[in-house]
Design a protein around this motif. Structure first.
Motif, short mmCIF file in Angstrom:
data_model
loop_
_atom_site.label_atom_id
_atom_site.label_comp_id
_atom_site.label_asym_id
_atom_site.label_seq_id
_atom_site.Cartn_x
_atom_site.Cartn_y
_atom_site.Cartn_z
N LYS A 16 13.51 -14.46 -13.09
CA LYS A 16 14.06 -15.46 -11.84
C LYS A 16 13.12 -16.67 -12.01
O LYS A 16 11.95 -16.52 -12.37
N ASN A 17 13.51 -17.88 -11.28
CA ASN A 17 12.80 -19.19 -11.01
C ASN A 17 11.91 -19.58 -12.21
O ASN A 17 10.72 -19.61 -12.04
N VAL A 18 12.58 -19.82 -13.23
CA VAL A 18 11.89 -20.38 -14.52
C VAL A 18 13.01 -21.37 -14.82
O VAL A 18 14.11 -21.31 -14.52
N PHE A 19 12.64 -22.44 -15.55
CA PHE A 19 13.36 -23.72 -15.92
C PHE A 19 14.14 -23.15 -17.27
O PHE A 19 15.11 -23.34 -17.34
N ALA A 20 13.44 -22.55 -18.36
CA ALA A 20 13.89 -22.28 -19.45
C ALA A 20 13.21 -21.16 -20.09
O ALA A 20 12.08 -20.93 -19.91
N ILE A 21 13.58 -20.38 -21.05
CA ILE A 21 13.23 -19.57 -21.98
C ILE A 21 13.60 -19.71 -23.39
O ILE A 21 14.78 -20.27 -23.70
N PHE A 29 18.68 -22.38 -20.66
CA PHE A 29 18.33 -23.05 -19.03
C PHE A 29 18.67 -21.92 -18.43
O PHE A 29 19.88 -21.46 -18.25
N GLN A 30 17.91 -21.89 -17.35
CA GLN A 30 18.43 -20.95 -16.06
C GLN A 30 19.60 -21.78 -15.30
O GLN A 30 19.23 -22.95 -15.13
N ILE A 31 20.59 -21.20 -14.88
CA ILE A 31 21.50 -21.91 -13.81
C ILE A 31 20.97 -22.59 -12.63
O ILE A 31 20.93 -23.83 -12.39
N LYS A 32 19.96 -21.85 -12.03
CA LYS A 32 19.30 -22.19 -10.76
C LYS A 32 18.48 -23.59 -11.27
O LYS A 32 18.15 -24.52 -10.26
N ALA A 33 17.82 -23.71 -12.47
CA ALA A 33 16.95 -24.75 -12.71
C ALA A 33 18.07 -25.87 -13.15
O ALA A 33 17.62 -26.97 -12.71
N ILE A 34 19.07 -25.83 -13.47
CA ILE A 34 19.89 -26.71 -13.80
C ILE A 34 20.46 -27.27 -12.43
O ILE A 34 20.42 -28.72 -12.20
N LEU A 35 20.71 -26.72 -11.57
CA LEU A 35 21.16 -26.90 -10.23
C LEU A 35 20.01 -27.73 -9.48
O LEU A 35 20.21 -28.55 -8.59
N LYS A 36 19.09 -27.22 -9.70
CA LYS A 36 17.87 -27.55 -8.88
C LYS A 36 17.28 -29.08 -9.43
O LYS A 36 16.79 -29.92 -8.66
N ASN A 37 17.58 -29.32 -10.67
CA ASN A 37 16.99 -30.51 -11.24
C ASN A 37 18.25 -31.53 -12.02
O ASN A 37 18.07 -32.25 -12.87
N ARG A 38 19.34 -31.39 -11.23
CA ARG A 38 20.43 -32.05 -11.48
C ARG A 38 20.39 -33.39 -10.89
O ARG A 38 19.78 -33.90 -9.90
N ASN A 39 21.23 -34.51 -11.42
CA ASN A 39 21.20 -35.71 -11.11
C ASN A 39 21.88 -35.81 -9.59
O ASN A 39 22.60 -34.93 -9.24
N LYS A 40 21.44 -36.47 -8.73
CA LYS A 40 21.50 -36.77 -7.35
C LYS A 40 23.20 -36.83 -7.10
O LYS A 40 23.68 -36.18 -6.14
#
Length: 150
Positions: A16-21, A29-40
């Motif tokens: 959990k809590n990683v950007f990518a592997i 890409f982890q889905i959580k990272a996509i949502l956290k780093n998405r365009n505003k």
């Protein structure tokens, strides 16, 4: 495999809590990272599988491209309020949406709709704009356009 989970060899726990592997020559890409780093402008997108990963399908000097099952959380919230029928509607709202990691802007851009995709692609590749007969863009055409601008 396109959608998956990764587990720690030491603890057997989900990672959990990683950007990518990077795994077997593929980037996930982890889905959580996509949502956290998405365009505003993509803030209403959500997923119930935030610890899962999606494989980068293609990439180049400008973008990495993937697709993920995301839903507009406001539409999903409304659907859930309608009980069993709402659950069926909610499942119908989940779409495999195109997503690009933009190296220059250091953010994910989620193609929430055909209109949103057109706004992204028009300044880069005008002849790839779609007619938007449906709410979602034609994903094969999206992939073709991204393969040109990647």
């Amino acid at each position: 495999m396109h959608n998956c989970y990764f587990f720690s060899e030491k603890t057997s726990q989900k990672i959990k809590n990683v950007f990518a592997i990077s795994y077997n020559g593929n980037l996930y890409f982890q889905i959580k990272a996509i949502l956290k780093n998405r365009n505003k402008d993509d803030r209403a997108q959500s997923s119930s599988l935030q610890n899962s990963f999606v494989r980068a399908i293609m990439g180049g000097e400008n973008y990495l491209y993937t697709e993920a099952e995301l839903v507009n959380k406001w539409a999903a919230g409304t659907a859930v309020n309608f009980g069993v029928a709402g659950g069926a509607v909610y499942q119908g709202l989940i779409k495999g949406k195109g997503i690009v990691w933009d190296f220059k802007n250091k953010e994910f851009n989620i193609f929430k709709s055909c209109k949103d995709y057109n706004e992204f692609i028009e300044p880069k590749l005008e002849n790839a704009v779609q007619q938007c007969e449906k709410h979602q863009p034609d994903m094969l055409q999206v992939r073709e356009a991204i393969s040109i601008i990647k």
